[in-house]
Design a protein around this motif. Structure first.
Motif, PDB file in Angstrom:
ATOM      1  N   ASN A 198      47.291 -82.821  25.319  1.00 34.46           N
ATOM      2  CA  ASN A 198      46.273 -81.497  23.598  1.00 34.46           C
ATOM      3  C   ASN A 198      44.949 -81.883  24.666  1.00 34.46           C
ATOM      4  OD1 ASN A 198      48.853 -80.389  22.006  1.00 34.46           O
ATOM      5  ND2 ASN A 198      49.616 -82.767  22.262  1.00 34.46           N
ATOM      6  N   ALA A 199      44.665 -82.938  25.408  1.00 39.85           N
ATOM      7  CA  ALA A 199      43.244 -82.800  25.956  1.00 39.85           C
ATOM      8  C   ALA A 199      42.819 -82.324  26.859  1.00 39.85           C
ATOM      9  CB  ALA A 199      42.822 -84.190  25.911  1.00 39.85           C
ATOM     10  N   TYR A 200      44.192 -81.653  27.426  1.00 37.43           N
ATOM     11  CA  TYR A 200      43.450 -81.273  29.233  1.00 37.43           C
ATOM     12  C   TYR A 200      43.000 -79.782  29.391  1.00 37.43           C
ATOM     13  CZ  TYR A 200      47.522 -77.988  30.138  1.00 37.43           C
ATOM     14  OH  TYR A 200      48.385 -76.847  29.893  1.00 37.43           O
ATOM     15  N   ALA A 201      43.022 -78.867  28.105  1.00 38.52           N
ATOM     16  CA  ALA A 201      42.659 -77.645  28.344  1.00 38.52           C
ATOM     17  C   ALA A 201      41.112 -77.388  29.081  1.00 38.52           C
ATOM     18  CB  ALA A 201      43.254 -76.771  27.334  1.00 38.52           C
ATOM     19  N   ARG A 272      34.450 -69.467  32.484  1.00 44.21           N
ATOM     20  CA  ARG A 272      33.908 -69.768  30.701  1.00 44.21           C
ATOM     21  C   ARG A 272      35.033 -68.766  30.523  1.00 44.21           C
ATOM     22  NH1 ARG A 272      29.111 -68.332  33.934  1.00 44.21           N
ATOM     23  NH2 ARG A 272      29.701 -66.301  33.856  1.00 44.21           N
ATOM     24  N   ALA A 273      35.393 -68.198  31.477  1.00 42.98           N
ATOM     25  CA  ALA A 273      36.738 -67.123  30.838  1.00 42.98           C
ATOM     26  C   ALA A 273      37.621 -68.015  30.088  1.00 42.98           C
ATOM     27  CB  ALA A 273      37.402 -66.032  31.806  1.00 42.98           C
ATOM     28  N   LEU A 274      38.281 -68.854  30.589  1.00 44.00           N
ATOM     29  CA  LEU A 274      39.477 -70.241  30.727  1.00 44.00           C
ATOM     30  C   LEU A 274      39.095 -70.725  29.413  1.00 44.00           C
ATOM     31  CD1 LEU A 274      40.290 -71.204  34.178  1.00 44.00           C
ATOM     32  CD2 LEU A 274      42.228 -70.023  32.600  1.00 44.00           C
ATOM     33  N   ALA A 275      38.100 -71.010  29.390  1.00 42.05           N
ATOM     34  CA  ALA A 275      36.887 -72.048  28.423  1.00 42.05           C
ATOM     35  C   ALA A 275      37.120 -71.285  27.231  1.00 42.05           C
ATOM     36  CB  ALA A 275      35.866 -72.064  28.061  1.00 42.05           C
ATOM     37  N   ARG A 276      36.852 -69.928  27.029  1.00 40.20           N
ATOM     38  CA  ARG A 276      36.881 -68.864  26.108  1.00 40.20           C
ATOM     39  C   ARG A 276      38.460 -68.017  25.293  1.00 40.20           C
ATOM     40  NH1 ARG A 276      35.186 -64.419  27.952  1.00 40.20           N
ATOM     41  NH2 ARG A 276      37.602 -64.444  28.684  1.00 40.20           N
ATOM     42  N   ASP A 277      39.398 -68.101  26.320  1.00 42.88           N
ATOM     43  CA  ASP A 277      40.865 -67.855  26.807  1.00 42.88           C
ATOM     44  C   ASP A 277      41.950 -69.281  25.984  1.00 42.88           C
ATOM     45  OD1 ASP A 277      39.521 -65.116  25.834  1.00 42.88           O
ATOM     46  OD2 ASP A 277      39.916 -65.152  28.423  1.00 42.88           O
ATOM     47  N   GLY A 278      40.529 -70.246  26.252  1.00 45.10           N
ATOM     48  CA  GLY A 278      41.908 -71.765  26.600  1.00 45.10           C
ATOM     49  C   GLY A 278      42.894 -71.568  27.691  1.00 45.10           C
ATOM     50  N   VAL A 279      43.614 -72.989  27.966  1.00 42.13           N
ATOM     51  CA  VAL A 279      43.808 -72.950  29.235  1.00 42.13           C
ATOM     52  C   VAL A 279      45.327 -73.520  28.376  1.00 42.13           C
ATOM     53  CG1 VAL A 279      44.653 -74.395  31.084  1.00 42.13           C
ATOM     54  CG2 VAL A 279      42.398 -73.295  30.476  1.00 42.13           C
ATOM     55  N   ARG A 280      46.975 -72.708  29.068  1.00 39.00           N
ATOM     56  CA  ARG A 280      47.953 -73.259  27.882  1.00 39.00           C
ATOM     57  C   ARG A 280      48.568 -73.907  29.007  1.00 39.00           C
ATOM     58  NH1 ARG A 280      45.391 -72.293  24.544  1.00 39.00           N
ATOM     59  NH2 ARG A 280      46.606 -70.991  23.035  1.00 39.00           N
TER      60      ARG A 280
END
Length: 280
Positions: A198-201, A272-280
């Protein structure tokens, strides 16, 4: 009944524009990765063979990026240089990601004196420009693309360690972590199954941003002569080769430089898009 929220036209345009930038960035990176994987599909000429009679030709239909001082097709050399430059970049980011994540995970999980000591070292490294750290390391390691990748990778460790530690400290206080420990699950299992998972995103999003930083660092060290031995093409060395002809043959430095700029900006836009929308 709840009210239906209708987005404003300005918000819709902003979202579409942001998505368009992300799509263009992804296409640029896919194209460049295609250059690295199968360069002959995009440029069929020999990157090392030149025709002296065609040296220093401006960009035209036959030579999209023009030719260099030895009559070699510059577009072909840029395409074939992608493999070496991006391989070094991926290797560097992998080193920073793996080593930095491990350091941050241990510091955040153990805490106490270990955490304090590790983070003081990280703070010192973060206070020094990454390019300067890379330059110092590659001077010790020696010339070559592999050593450049190792030097750049270790320069990225501190940034990954800081982000991973922050996320570990946030996640370890979560109720499900406390519940797992209370149910008798061992600490190493909790660390790997619950905390790390749960910390890798944010760390994965940082890897995309640091990919662009690593491209720039690898190219800078190659420009300074620490990369592959000529005539093997690398993006940084291509710019270095053309700097003596900048006044008369601008394309030798400008066009490879624009490729580097496009890759760096695209990677950071996706990050920045990944940081904004999150990584699953």
């Amino acid at each position: 009944m709840g009210r239906i929220s209708i987005p404003r036209p300005a918000d819709v345009r902003k979202a579409l524009r942001a998505n368009a930038f992300v799509a263009v960035s992804a296409l640029i990176l896919v194209l460049v990765l295609g250059w690295a994987v199968a360069p002959t599909l995009f440029a069929g000429r020999d990157p090392l063979a030149g025709v002296p009679a065609q040296k220093l030709r401006a960009p035209n239909a036959a030579h999209w990026f023009g030719t260099d001082n030895l009559g070699r097709d510059l577009y072909t050399r840029v395409v074939h240089a992608a493999g070496l430059s991006l391989t070094a970049t991926v290797f560097a980011v992998a080193i920073g990601l793996v080593v930095g994540s491990a350091v941050g995970l241990v510091a955040g999980a153990v805490g106490g004196i270990v955490d304090a000591a590790v983070m003081r070292i990280v703070d010192v490294l973060l206070s020094i420009p990454e390019l300067l750290v890379s330059l110092a390391l590659v001077t010790v390691l020696g010339f070559g693309t592999r050593n450049v990748a190792i030097a750049v990778g270790f320069a990225l460790v501190a940034r990954f360690a800081r982000v991973m530690r922050t996320e570990v400290l946030r996640v370890r206080r979560a109720p499900y972590v406390e519940a797992a420990l209370a149910s008798g699950v061992s600490w190493p299992a909790v660390l790997l199954r619950h905390i790390l998972r749960n910390a890798y995103a944010p760390v994965a999003a940082l890897a995309a941003v640091e990919f662009g930083v690593a491209v720039l660092a690898v190219s800078s060290l190659s420009f300074l002569g620490y990369g592959a031995v000529p005539p093997t093409p690398e993006w940084g060395s291509l710019i270095s080769e053309g700097r003596n002809y900048l006044a008369t043959s601008w394309w030798m430095t400008t066009l490879p430089g624009l490729v580097i700029v496009a890759v760096v900006l695209s990677a950071q836009r996706l990050g920045r898009a990944l940081a904004r929308d999150g990584v699953r």
